[in-house]
Design a protein around this motif. Structure first.
Motif, PDB file in Angstrom:
ATOM      1  N   GLU A  38       0.829  -1.197   0.000  1.00  0.00           N
ATOM      2  CA  GLU A  38       0.000   0.000   0.000  1.00  0.00           C
ATOM      3  C   GLU A  38       0.869   1.256   0.000  1.00  0.00           C
ATOM      4  N   LYS A  39       0.464   2.270  -0.784  1.00  0.00           N
ATOM      5  CA  LYS A  39       1.192   3.545  -0.890  1.00  0.00           C
ATOM      6  C   LYS A  39       2.675   3.313  -1.137  1.00  0.00           C
ATOM      7  N   PHE A  40       2.963   2.412  -2.064  1.00  0.00           N
ATOM      8  CA  PHE A  40       4.332   1.983  -2.306  1.00  0.00           C
ATOM      9  C   PHE A  40       5.224   3.101  -2.846  1.00  0.00           C
ATOM     10  N   TYR A  41       4.841   3.710  -3.959  1.00  0.00           N
ATOM     11  CA  TYR A  41       5.701   4.721  -4.578  1.00  0.00           C
ATOM     12  C   TYR A  41       5.990   5.902  -3.658  1.00  0.00           C
ATOM     13  N   PRO A  42       4.995   6.467  -3.018  1.00  0.00           N
ATOM     14  CA  PRO A  42       5.286   7.635  -2.180  1.00  0.00           C
ATOM     15  C   PRO A  42       6.079   7.316  -0.904  1.00  0.00           C
ATOM     16  N   LYS A  46      -2.197  17.770   4.168  1.00  0.00           N
ATOM     17  CA  LYS A  46      -2.160  16.635   5.100  1.00  0.00           C
ATOM     18  C   LYS A  46      -2.718  15.374   4.446  1.00  0.00           C
ATOM     19  N   ARG A  47      -3.817  15.504   3.696  1.00  0.00           N
ATOM     20  CA  ARG A  47      -4.405  14.347   3.005  1.00  0.00           C
ATOM     21  C   ARG A  47      -3.454  13.763   1.965  1.00  0.00           C
ATOM     22  N   MET A  48      -2.560  14.594   1.435  1.00  0.00           N
ATOM     23  CA  MET A  48      -1.592  14.131   0.434  1.00  0.00           C
ATOM     24  C   MET A  48      -0.241  13.771   1.075  1.00  0.00           C
ATOM     25  N   ASP A  49      -0.204  13.735   2.404  1.00  0.00           N
ATOM     26  CA  ASP A  49       1.032  13.456   3.142  1.00  0.00           C
ATOM     27  C   ASP A  49       2.140  14.451   2.806  1.00  0.00           C
ATOM     28  N   LEU A  50       1.773  15.727   2.655  1.00  0.00           N
ATOM     29  CA  LEU A  50       2.734  16.790   2.379  1.00  0.00           C
ATOM     30  C   LEU A  50       2.694  17.826   3.496  1.00  0.00           C
ATOM     31  N   ARG A  51       3.785  18.602   3.575  1.00  0.00           N
ATOM     32  CA  ARG A  51       3.866  19.692   4.553  1.00  0.00           C
ATOM     33  C   ARG A  51       4.197  20.987   3.831  1.00  0.00           C
ATOM     34  N   ARG A  52       3.667  22.089   4.341  1.00  0.00           N
ATOM     35  CA  ARG A  52       3.974  23.397   3.782  1.00  0.00           C
ATOM     36  C   ARG A  52       5.458  23.701   4.005  1.00  0.00           C
ATOM     37  N   GLY A  53       6.051  24.379   3.050  1.00  0.00           N
ATOM     38  CA  GLY A  53       7.443  24.772   3.177  1.00  0.00           C
ATOM     39  C   GLY A  53       8.432  23.718   2.705  1.00  0.00           C
ATOM     40  N   THR A  74      10.530  14.070  -1.835  1.00  0.00           N
ATOM     41  CA  THR A  74      11.703  13.212  -1.667  1.00  0.00           C
ATOM     42  C   THR A  74      11.414  11.735  -1.910  1.00  0.00           C
ATOM     43  N   HIS A  75      10.246  11.434  -2.451  1.00  0.00           N
ATOM     44  CA  HIS A  75       9.856  10.060  -2.760  1.00  0.00           C
ATOM     45  C   HIS A  75       9.425   9.988  -4.220  1.00  0.00           C
ATOM     46  N   ILE A  76       9.028   8.821  -4.691  1.00  0.00           N
ATOM     47  CA  ILE A  76       8.587   8.682  -6.078  1.00  0.00           C
ATOM     48  C   ILE A  76       7.167   9.224  -6.214  1.00  0.00           C
ATOM     49  N   PRO A  77       6.974  10.216  -7.073  1.00  0.00           N
ATOM     50  CA  PRO A  77       5.607  10.709  -7.298  1.00  0.00           C
ATOM     51  C   PRO A  77       4.760   9.626  -7.969  1.00  0.00           C
ATOM     52  N   THR A  78       3.555   9.401  -7.477  1.00  0.00           N
ATOM     53  CA  THR A  78       2.640   8.436  -8.075  1.00  0.00           C
ATOM     54  C   THR A  78       2.280   8.916  -9.477  1.00  0.00           C
TER      55      THR A  78
END
Length: 177
Positions: free
Chosen positions: A53-57, A103-110, A115-119
């Motif tokens: 699950e959520k392998f690439y990111p 937050k829903r996309m597991d990202l943070r502002r700034g 740093t992971h593989i974009p889906t």
């Protein structure tokens, strides 16, 4: 006994014979299964399928970059490091997104880059395979003396074993890896 091989299996076996020993898939060879198969006519083969699950990111680009560089001849490493550094940079502009959306996309502002593989990235499968090179080597080493076969295509896995307990034990061990 084992069933006769079909044409596709025979072609695969011929391909495997042309590869160097370290690049061959041992599961294709009949001798592998003859040594692993228990005695008796009512032998059952167990299998399971795993999809991460959520392998690439979750695969870190730094690990992918280092795995690729480790696999190259020494003379290429510095140039490859520079090239991969530019190719594996995915800048982010989060200025127009709400905190809840990020937050829903597991990202943070700034955060300046992903740093992971974009889906959905066209070369995501190749990069994911490169990210798992060390895991694949460890799997091959650990399975040499076991009665388990593990097939992986990017994040999809099939595991075969003649013993249900060995199957479960291996899946748990692989999960830890």
């Amino acid at each position: 006994g084992l069933p006769a091989m079909d044409e596709r299996t025979e072609e695969e076996l011929e391909l495997q014979k042309r590869l160097k020993e370290e690049h061959r898939c041992p599961f294709v060879h009949r001798k592998y299964w003859e040594k692993k198969r228990p005695e008796g006519d009512d032998v059952e083969l167990y299998w399971c399928s795993i999809d991460l699950e959520k392998f690439y990111p979750t695969l870190k680009l730094a690990v992918i970059r280092e795995n690729i560089i480790d696999a190259l001849p020494v003379g290429w490493c510095e140039d490859a490091r520079k090239l991969l550094g530019s190719m594996l940079r995915f800048p982010l502009d989060t200025s127009e997104w709400e905190e809840e959306e990020l937050k829903r996309m597991d990202l943070r502002r700034g955060r300046g880059s992903f740093t992971h593989i974009p889906t959905g990235l066209y070369v995501a499968g190749f990069l994911a395979n490169a990210g798992l090179l060390k895991v694949d080597r460890e799997v091959a080493q650990r399975l040499k003396d076991r009665k388990v076969a593990h097939f992986r295509f990017v994040d999809d896995h099939v595991v075969l074993a003649y013993s249900f307990d060995e199957l479960v034990q291996w899946v748990n061990e692989y999960t830890e890896l």
